[in-house]
Structure formats: structure tokens, C-alpha cells
Write a protein that holds these residues in place. Sequence first.
Motif, short mmCIF file in Angstrom:
data_model
loop_
_atom_site.label_atom_id
_atom_site.label_comp_id
_atom_site.label_asym_id
_atom_site.label_seq_id
_atom_site.Cartn_x
_atom_site.Cartn_y
_atom_site.Cartn_z
N LEU A 1 -25.14 -4.96 24.24
CA LEU A 1 -26.29 -5.83 24.46
C LEU A 1 -25.88 -7.28 24.71
CD1 LEU A 1 -29.32 -6.28 24.61
CD2 LEU A 1 -29.35 -6.53 22.12
N ALA A 2 -25.02 -7.84 23.87
CA ALA A 2 -24.64 -9.24 24.03
C ALA A 2 -23.97 -9.48 25.38
CB ALA A 2 -23.72 -9.68 22.90
N ALA A 3 -23.04 -8.60 25.76
CA ALA A 3 -22.35 -8.76 27.04
C ALA A 3 -23.31 -8.58 28.21
CB ALA A 3 -21.20 -7.76 27.14
N ASN A 4 -24.25 -7.64 28.09
CA ASN A 4 -25.22 -7.43 29.17
C ASN A 4 -26.16 -8.62 29.31
OD1 ASN A 4 -24.30 -4.93 30.07
ND2 ASN A 4 -25.55 -3.79 28.62
N LEU A 5 -26.55 -9.22 28.19
CA LEU A 5 -27.40 -10.41 28.27
C LEU A 5 -26.60 -11.60 28.78
CD1 LEU A 5 -29.52 -10.07 25.00
CD2 LEU A 5 -30.26 -9.69 27.36
N ALA A 6 -25.30 -11.64 28.49
CA ALA A 6 -24.45 -12.69 29.05
C ALA A 6 -24.42 -12.60 30.57
CB ALA A 6 -23.04 -12.60 28.48
N SER A 7 -24.39 -11.37 31.09
CA SER A 7 -24.43 -11.17 32.53
C SER A 7 -25.71 -11.73 33.12
CB SER A 7 -24.31 -9.67 32.85
OG SER A 7 -24.44 -9.43 34.23
N VAL A 8 -26.84 -11.52 32.43
CA VAL A 8 -28.12 -12.07 32.89
C VAL A 8 -28.07 -13.60 32.90
CG1 VAL A 8 -30.59 -12.25 32.42
CG2 VAL A 8 -29.41 -10.06 32.09
N ASP A 9 -27.58 -14.19 31.81
CA ASP A 9 -27.45 -15.66 31.75
C ASP A 9 -26.56 -16.17 32.87
OD1 ASP A 9 -29.03 -15.97 29.45
OD2 ASP A 9 -27.32 -15.68 28.10
N ARG A 10 -25.47 -15.46 33.12
CA ARG A 10 -24.54 -15.88 34.17
C ARG A 10 -25.21 -15.83 35.54
NH1 ARG A 10 -20.78 -13.15 32.34
NH2 ARG A 10 -21.07 -11.22 33.50
N HIS A 11 -25.96 -14.75 35.81
CA HIS A 11 -26.64 -14.64 37.09
C HIS A 11 -27.68 -15.74 37.27
CE1 HIS A 11 -24.54 -11.15 38.21
NE2 HIS A 11 -25.24 -10.25 37.56
N ARG A 12 -28.42 -16.03 36.22
CA ARG A 12 -29.41 -17.11 36.30
C ARG A 12 -28.73 -18.46 36.50
NH1 ARG A 12 -33.30 -14.45 31.71
NH2 ARG A 12 -34.79 -13.48 33.16
N GLY A 13 -27.59 -18.63 35.84
CA GLY A 13 -26.84 -19.87 36.02
C GLY A 13 -26.32 -20.02 37.43
N VAL A 14 -25.80 -18.93 38.00
CA VAL A 14 -25.30 -18.98 39.38
C VAL A 14 -26.43 -19.31 40.34
CG1 VAL A 14 -24.40 -17.55 41.26
CG2 VAL A 14 -23.32 -17.47 39.00
N LEU A 15 -27.59 -18.72 40.12
CA LEU A 15 -28.74 -18.99 40.98
C LEU A 15 -29.13 -20.46 40.92
CD1 LEU A 15 -30.97 -17.96 42.85
CD2 LEU A 15 -32.29 -17.31 40.81
N ALA A 16 -29.19 -21.02 39.71
CA ALA A 16 -29.51 -22.44 39.55
C ALA A 16 -28.43 -23.31 40.20
CB ALA A 16 -29.65 -22.78 38.06
N PHE A 17 -27.17 -22.93 40.03
CA PHE A 17 -26.05 -23.68 40.60
C PHE A 17 -26.15 -23.71 42.13
CE2 PHE A 17 -21.73 -24.32 42.11
CZ PHE A 17 -21.20 -25.25 41.22
N LEU A 18 -26.39 -22.54 42.72
CA LEU A 18 -26.47 -22.45 44.18
C LEU A 18 -27.66 -23.22 44.74
CD1 LEU A 18 -25.54 -18.68 44.68
CD2 LEU A 18 -24.13 -20.67 45.24
N ARG A 19 -28.70 -23.40 43.94
CA ARG A 19 -29.88 -24.15 44.36
C ARG A 19 -29.78 -25.62 44.02
NH1 ARG A 19 -32.04 -22.89 48.19
NH2 ARG A 19 -34.18 -23.44 47.64
N GLY A 20 -28.63 -26.03 43.44
CA GLY A 20 -28.41 -27.45 43.16
C GLY A 20 -28.96 -27.95 41.85
N HIS A 21 -29.38 -27.05 40.96
CA HIS A 21 -29.90 -27.43 39.65
C HIS A 21 -28.79 -27.28 38.61
CE1 HIS A 21 -34.02 -27.75 41.17
NE2 HIS A 21 -33.79 -26.62 41.83
N TYR A 22 -27.87 -28.23 38.61
CA TYR A 22 -26.63 -28.08 37.84
C TYR A 22 -26.86 -28.19 36.33
CZ TYR A 22 -24.88 -28.73 42.53
OH TYR A 22 -24.67 -28.61 43.88
N GLU A 23 -27.83 -29.00 35.91
CA GLU A 23 -28.13 -29.10 34.47
C GLU A 23 -28.66 -27.77 33.94
OE1 GLU A 23 -28.13 -31.16 30.93
OE2 GLU A 23 -27.66 -32.11 32.85
N VAL A 24 -29.54 -27.15 34.70
CA VAL A 24 -30.06 -25.83 34.31
C VAL A 24 -28.94 -24.79 34.32
CG1 VAL A 24 -31.67 -23.99 34.95
CG2 VAL A 24 -32.35 -26.38 35.21
#
Length: 203
Positions: A108-131
Motif C-alpha cells: 500500500l505505501a509503495a503504491n500510494l507513493a507511485s500516485v504521489d509521484r505521478h501527481r508530482g510529475v504532472l504538476a512539474f510538467l505543468r510548471g507548478h513546482y511548489e505543488v
Amino acid sequence: MLDHALLFSRVLAEVDDEAYFTPMRRVSAEERFALEPIREALESGDFFVDEVRAQARSLFDTKRIDRVKYLSCLHMIAAHPRVADWGEAARLAGEQELAALELGGPELAANLASVDRHRGVLAFLRGHYEVALDYFSRAIERERTAENLGNVLCAMLRLGQIDEAGDLLLQIRCCYPPTIVRALNDMILHDADLALLRLETLP
């Protein structure tokens, strides 16, 4: 703005060999082998979207990967710069989170980390670096890997926090196992987003 003391505590808390190696054990050699063609296609950028999606679906249908990893694959395809389907990528992150919660168990923890990582990458690619930094710091709490550490440092550099990133890198090198430090050093040498840290890289 994310507090640096909180960020450092997230990254540096409870670091040990077990924390690092557990995520590696959760993905079987068979799964890594099955996913390798998709990884190579996305890294090269030379792929047809429908074909890669069909590959991922085939792996799921034949039970070579679970639903969480299947949705992760679809997210990576949607968020790839060649595809840039941001709405679909965001939707898939939510679906992956639900699938992770439904699956539960020791992953569970590793799978939720994957979700956090994907959301972070999406924010990063859209220029929302703080998010992005907030999501990446959550990911590192759940799964302590070189990839997650590199993402934290990337976001800090994009925010202009060069000195703070350098300080964190030095502390990582003091606290983390040599295996993860070597992997992170290799990322710094080859990832353009981490180029500003190359003067800090140990031989």
C-alpha cells in the motif's frame, strides 16, 4: 511555500537499509521484465500511443501486472510530452489511488507513493513546482528511493532553491545507504534537471 525543515525531516527521517531495499523487493523480476519494453518505448519517445496502451492492457489481462501498475503505465503514457493529455493523466492518478486502496496489503505505501509521484510529475510538467515538491516529498516519506529523492531535488532547483538543494544532497549522502547514494549520484550526472548539482557530485 513548503517549510524546508519539514521537507528535510520528511526526506531524512528513519533512513536505513530496510527502508531502501523494501521497494525493490515488491516488484518481481517477472514484472520488471514484462514492463521493460514499455519503459524503453517511453524513454526513447519512439512509440505509437495506441500500441503502448495495448501492450499495457495485455500485461494486465494476462495477470502479468496488477491493476495499480497497469494504471501507472497508462498515466505515464498520458503524461508523456509526446501525448500531453493532462486531463487523462490527472484522472488516471485518481483511479490508481483508488485501486491502491482497494488492493491494500504490504504494497500500500509503495503504491500510494507511485500516485504521489505521478501527481508530482504532472504538476512539474505543468510548471507548478511548489505543488510538485509537496507531492514528491510525500512520495519519499512512503518509498525511499533514488528516483524519489531526485524528484525532490529537481523541484527544489526549479524553484531556485539551489543552496537548499545542495544542503539536502549533502545530508542525503551522510544518512542514506551507499547503494542509494550511488544511484542518486548517477542520476545527477545524467539528468539535465539536476545539472546544477553536478559540482557537488562525489567521485
